[in-house]
Design a protein around this motif. Structure first.
Motif, PDB file in Angstrom:
ATOM      1  N   LEU A 103      17.928  -4.345   5.358  1.00 38.26           N
ATOM      2  CA  LEU A 103      17.361  -4.232   4.017  1.00 38.26           C
ATOM      3  C   LEU A 103      16.239  -5.240   3.758  1.00 38.26           C
ATOM      4  N   PRO A 104      16.372  -6.517   4.134  1.00 36.51           N
ATOM      5  CA  PRO A 104      15.253  -7.438   3.871  1.00 36.51           C
ATOM      6  C   PRO A 104      13.955  -6.994   4.527  1.00 36.51           C
ATOM      7  N   ASP A 105      14.042  -6.435   5.727  1.00 38.60           N
ATOM      8  CA  ASP A 105      12.831  -5.942   6.386  1.00 38.60           C
ATOM      9  C   ASP A 105      12.243  -4.754   5.647  1.00 38.60           C
ATOM     10  N   LEU A 106      13.110  -3.860   5.189  1.00 35.33           N
ATOM     11  CA  LEU A 106      12.636  -2.717   4.420  1.00 35.33           C
ATOM     12  C   LEU A 106      11.955  -3.170   3.131  1.00 35.33           C
ATOM     13  N   ALA A 107      12.583  -4.090   2.427  1.00 30.76           N
ATOM     14  CA  ALA A 107      12.018  -4.573   1.166  1.00 30.76           C
ATOM     15  C   ALA A 107      10.689  -5.288   1.409  1.00 30.76           C
ATOM     16  N   ARG A 108      10.597  -6.043   2.481  1.00 30.77           N
ATOM     17  CA  ARG A 108       9.349  -6.751   2.797  1.00 30.77           C
ATOM     18  C   ARG A 108       8.241  -5.748   3.124  1.00 30.77           C
ATOM     19  N   SER A 109       8.604  -4.717   3.892  1.00 28.73           N
ATOM     20  CA  SER A 109       7.634  -3.678   4.221  1.00 28.73           C
ATOM     21  C   SER A 109       7.157  -2.952   2.970  1.00 28.73           C
ATOM     22  N   LEU A 110       8.069  -2.671   2.050  1.00 31.94           N
ATOM     23  CA  LEU A 110       7.710  -2.007   0.794  1.00 31.94           C
ATOM     24  C   LEU A 110       6.785  -2.869  -0.054  1.00 31.94           C
ATOM     25  N   SER A 111       7.137  -4.127  -0.211  1.00 24.22           N
ATOM     26  CA  SER A 111       6.402  -4.991  -1.134  1.00 24.22           C
ATOM     27  C   SER A 111       4.994  -5.285  -0.639  1.00 24.22           C
ATOM     28  N   ARG A 112       4.764  -5.115   0.650  1.00 30.97           N
ATOM     29  CA  ARG A 112       3.444  -5.404   1.211  1.00 30.97           C
ATOM     30  C   ARG A 112       2.705  -4.140   1.638  1.00 30.97           C
ATOM     31  N   GLY A 113       3.251  -2.982   1.221  1.00 28.88           N
ATOM     32  CA  GLY A 113       2.646  -1.735   1.656  1.00 28.88           C
ATOM     33  C   GLY A 113       2.391  -0.774   0.514  1.00 28.88           C
ATOM     34  N   PRO A 114       3.293   0.195   0.295  1.00 33.42           N
ATOM     35  CA  PRO A 114       3.008   1.305  -0.622  1.00 33.42           C
ATOM     36  C   PRO A 114       2.952   0.927  -2.094  1.00 33.42           C
ATOM     37  N   LEU A 115       3.387  -0.273  -2.448  1.00 41.04           N
ATOM     38  CA  LEU A 115       3.362  -0.674  -3.852  1.00 41.04           C
ATOM     39  C   LEU A 115       2.055  -1.348  -4.242  1.00 41.04           C
ATOM     40  N   GLY A 116       1.123  -1.405  -3.308  1.00 40.97           N
ATOM     41  CA  GLY A 116      -0.155  -2.027  -3.606  1.00 40.97           C
ATOM     42  C   GLY A 116      -0.004  -3.528  -3.778  1.00 40.97           C
ATOM     43  N   PHE A 117      -0.688  -4.074  -4.786  1.00 45.14           N
ATOM     44  CA  PHE A 117      -0.610  -5.509  -5.022  1.00 45.14           C
ATOM     45  C   PHE A 117       0.690  -5.805  -5.757  1.00 45.14           C
ATOM     46  N   CYS A 118       1.720  -6.131  -5.007  1.00 50.06           N
ATOM     47  CA  CYS A 118       3.063  -6.354  -5.555  1.00 50.06           C
ATOM     48  C   CYS A 118       3.420  -7.829  -5.404  1.00 50.06           C
ATOM     49  N   LEU A 119       3.662  -8.490  -6.519  1.00 48.90           N
ATOM     50  CA  LEU A 119       4.033  -9.900  -6.477  1.00 48.90           C
ATOM     51  C   LEU A 119       5.512 -10.098  -6.150  1.00 48.90           C
ATOM     52  N   ALA A 120       6.359  -9.173  -6.613  1.00 50.12           N
ATOM     53  CA  ALA A 120       7.791  -9.300  -6.358  1.00 50.12           C
ATOM     54  C   ALA A 120       8.445  -7.931  -6.428  1.00 50.12           C
ATOM     55  N   LEU A 121       9.414  -7.722  -5.554  1.00 47.92           N
ATOM     56  CA  LEU A 121      10.214  -6.498  -5.541  1.00 47.92           C
ATOM     57  C   LEU A 121      11.683  -6.899  -5.562  1.00 47.92           C
ATOM     58  N   SER A 122      12.428  -6.370  -6.524  1.00 47.15           N
ATOM     59  CA  SER A 122      13.859  -6.630  -6.612  1.00 47.15           C
ATOM     60  C   SER A 122      14.637  -5.383  -6.217  1.00 47.15           C
ATOM     61  N   VAL A 123      15.500  -5.525  -5.228  1.00 45.88           N
ATOM     62  CA  VAL A 123      16.440  -4.470  -4.861  1.00 45.88           C
ATOM     63  C   VAL A 123      17.753  -4.841  -5.530  1.00 45.88           C
ATOM     64  N   THR A 124      18.207  -4.008  -6.446  1.00 44.84           N
ATOM     65  CA  THR A 124      19.310  -4.388  -7.324  1.00 44.84           C
ATOM     66  C   THR A 124      20.646  -3.860  -6.824  1.00 44.84           C
ATOM     67  N   GLN A 125      21.698  -4.577  -7.173  1.00 45.32           N
ATOM     68  CA  GLN A 125      23.095  -4.144  -7.041  1.00 45.32           C
ATOM     69  C   GLN A 125      23.388  -3.600  -5.641  1.00 45.32           C
ATOM     70  N   ILE A 126      23.416  -4.513  -4.692  1.00 44.26           N
ATOM     71  CA  ILE A 126      23.601  -4.183  -3.279  1.00 44.26           C
ATOM     72  C   ILE A 126      25.033  -4.485  -2.879  1.00 44.26           C
ATOM     73  N   ASP A 127      25.648  -3.552  -2.187  1.00 43.48           N
ATOM     74  CA  ASP A 127      27.009  -3.747  -1.691  1.00 43.48           C
ATOM     75  C   ASP A 127      26.937  -4.369  -0.289  1.00 43.48           C
ATOM     76  N   PRO A 128      27.503  -5.570  -0.104  1.00 46.44           N
ATOM     77  CA  PRO A 128      27.435  -6.200   1.219  1.00 46.44           C
ATOM     78  C   PRO A 128      28.159  -5.415   2.306  1.00 46.44           C
ATOM     79  N   LEU A 129      29.021  -4.463   1.925  1.00 47.95           N
ATOM     80  CA  LEU A 129      29.657  -3.620   2.939  1.00 47.95           C
ATOM     81  C   LEU A 129      28.638  -2.806   3.714  1.00 47.95           C
ATOM     82  N   PHE A 130      27.534  -2.444   3.053  1.00 49.67           N
ATOM     83  CA  PHE A 130      26.559  -1.544   3.661  1.00 49.67           C
ATOM     84  C   PHE A 130      25.207  -2.188   3.891  1.00 49.67           C
ATOM     85  N   ALA A 131      24.978  -3.338   3.299  1.00 50.26           N
ATOM     86  CA  ALA A 131      23.769  -4.122   3.539  1.00 50.26           C
ATOM     87  C   ALA A 131      24.172  -5.586   3.457  1.00 50.26           C
ATOM     88  N   PRO A 132      24.629  -6.160   4.576  1.00 47.20           N
ATOM     89  CA  PRO A 132      25.166  -7.526   4.558  1.00 47.20           C
ATOM     90  C   PRO A 132      24.183  -8.526   3.956  1.00 47.20           C
TER      91      PRO A 132
END
Length: 355
Positions: A103-132
């Motif tokens: 997930l951190p790699d996905l979020a980093r790729s998103l925040s520096r790619g398709p969202l354009g000039f993105c200062l911060a991206l929050s991925v909310t309410q994550i279950d550690p069972l499926f994304a440690p």
């Protein structure tokens, strides 16, 4: 370089998910690959968008060389900031991805790619069972959301019940004896077919609308967004054999209700309500006890998940708990440091006001 750094992203209106059966199939395939949660299906996302979207939501589609490997529903939160779409009725953030992709790699790729000039991206309410949950990085930060509880259905009901606290067991016995002495027949029933779901949701809404949630405007009603959402969600699930509404009755009067989804040995309790006018009994506890006894007897469910904030009453039924968390990615490490400084400053000002 991380696997997700080389993904190609497409930024679409969220309506694309509603309009494309192919994207819906991809969403469900990816959900099945990571968690396979019945409240994160494409149908659940469409119901949430239909009833709670603001119109600014976007669907981000991540592809590798051969197929779609990640899908995120996101919404702008102002000042070049974005967050995953998070209706309060959905326990986790609105995204799915192949399990091999961190997930951190996905979020980093998103925040520096398709969202354009993105200062911060929050991925909310994550279950550690499926994304440690990992360590914070120079540009990333994990933060606690809530603790939630679950029950592993091991052994038999008697084993489970004997491990509960003495006060709970005595209280349930006294309540059932009192019901019998007063000539009240307490019993549970379960609804699973699509033909019965709408009536069960309407009865749930009647109970909830008579309680404290009505005053806050958060009660389910057949004519409000919450009622329409749960109707769409549970009807779609019922068509797959994955919906169940448990009701507890005093004679013919419904006094407690649980709206639930089930899939592959897991039952998720989405919402619970009870008749608040009843002072001498605990209808929700009576329902919970009968529900657990039936689940043990049926042997189809191995795990019960609450996916809500851990309350004192949960701890009477389970000692298990884990922390649902948020992940925030910043464009630069300096932004993370500045955000931390601002939080500390606001906390200091608030503390000074209450000193």
């Amino acid at each position: 370089m991380s696997t997700s750094a080389s993904l190609l992203w497409q930024n679409l209106p969220a309506a694309a998910l509603l309009q494309s059966p192919d994207l819906q199939a991809d969403w469900n395939r990816l959900n099945a690959a990571r968690g396979d949660l019945p409240f994160l299906t494409a149908e659940a996302m469409i119901a949430a968008l239909d009833n709670f979207a603001e119109g600014r939501e976007r669907l981000l589609v991540g592809r590798d060389a051969s197929s779609i490997v990640a899908l995120f529903l996101v919404v702008p939160t102002g000042n070049y900031k974005w967050s995953t779409f998070q209706a309060s009725q959905i326990p986790l953030g609105a995204w799915v991805a192949e399990s091999r992709l961190p997930l951190p790699d996905l979020a980093r790729s998103l925040s520096r790619g398709p969202l354009g000039f993105c200062l911060a991206l929050s991925v909310t309410q994550i279950d550690p069972l499926f994304a440690p949950r990992g360590d914070d990085g120079a540009d990333s930060e994990n933060s606690d959301y809530i603790e939630t509880g679950w029950i592993d259905l091991l052994g038999n009901f008697d084993d489970y019940w004997n491990l509960r606290g003495k006060n709970l067991r005595q209280n349930m016995r006294k309540q059932r004896n009192k019901l019998a002495n007063e000539g009240i027949v307490g019993h549970m029933r379960a609804w699973t077919s699509a033909a019965d779901i709408d009536g069960a949701i309407e009865r749930y809404g009647v109970l909830e609308s008579a309680g404290w949630k009505a005053a806050q405007g958060t009660a389910i009603h057949r004519d409000n967004a919450q009622g329409r959402f749960y109707g769409a969600l549970l009807n779609a699930a019922a068509a797959r054999g994955e919906a169940v509404v448990y009701e507890y009755l005093f004679d013919d009067r419904v006094v407690a209700s649980n709206l639930c989804l089930r899939r592959k040995g897991t039952l998720v309790v989405l919402k619970t309500t009870y008749d608040e006018s009843i002072q001498s009994y605990s209808p929700a506890f009576l329902l919970c006890q009968d529900e657990m006894e039936q689940l043990y007897a049926e042997k189809a469910i191995e795990r019960l998940e609450y996916y809500g904030r851990l309350m004192d009453w949960h701890t009477k039924w389970t000692a298990n708990k884990r922390t649902i968390y948020h992940l925030t990615l910043y464009r630069w490490p300096l932004l993370k440091a500045f955000a931390g400084w601002r939080r500390r400053r606001r906390a200091g000002v608030a503390a000074a006001k209450h000193a």
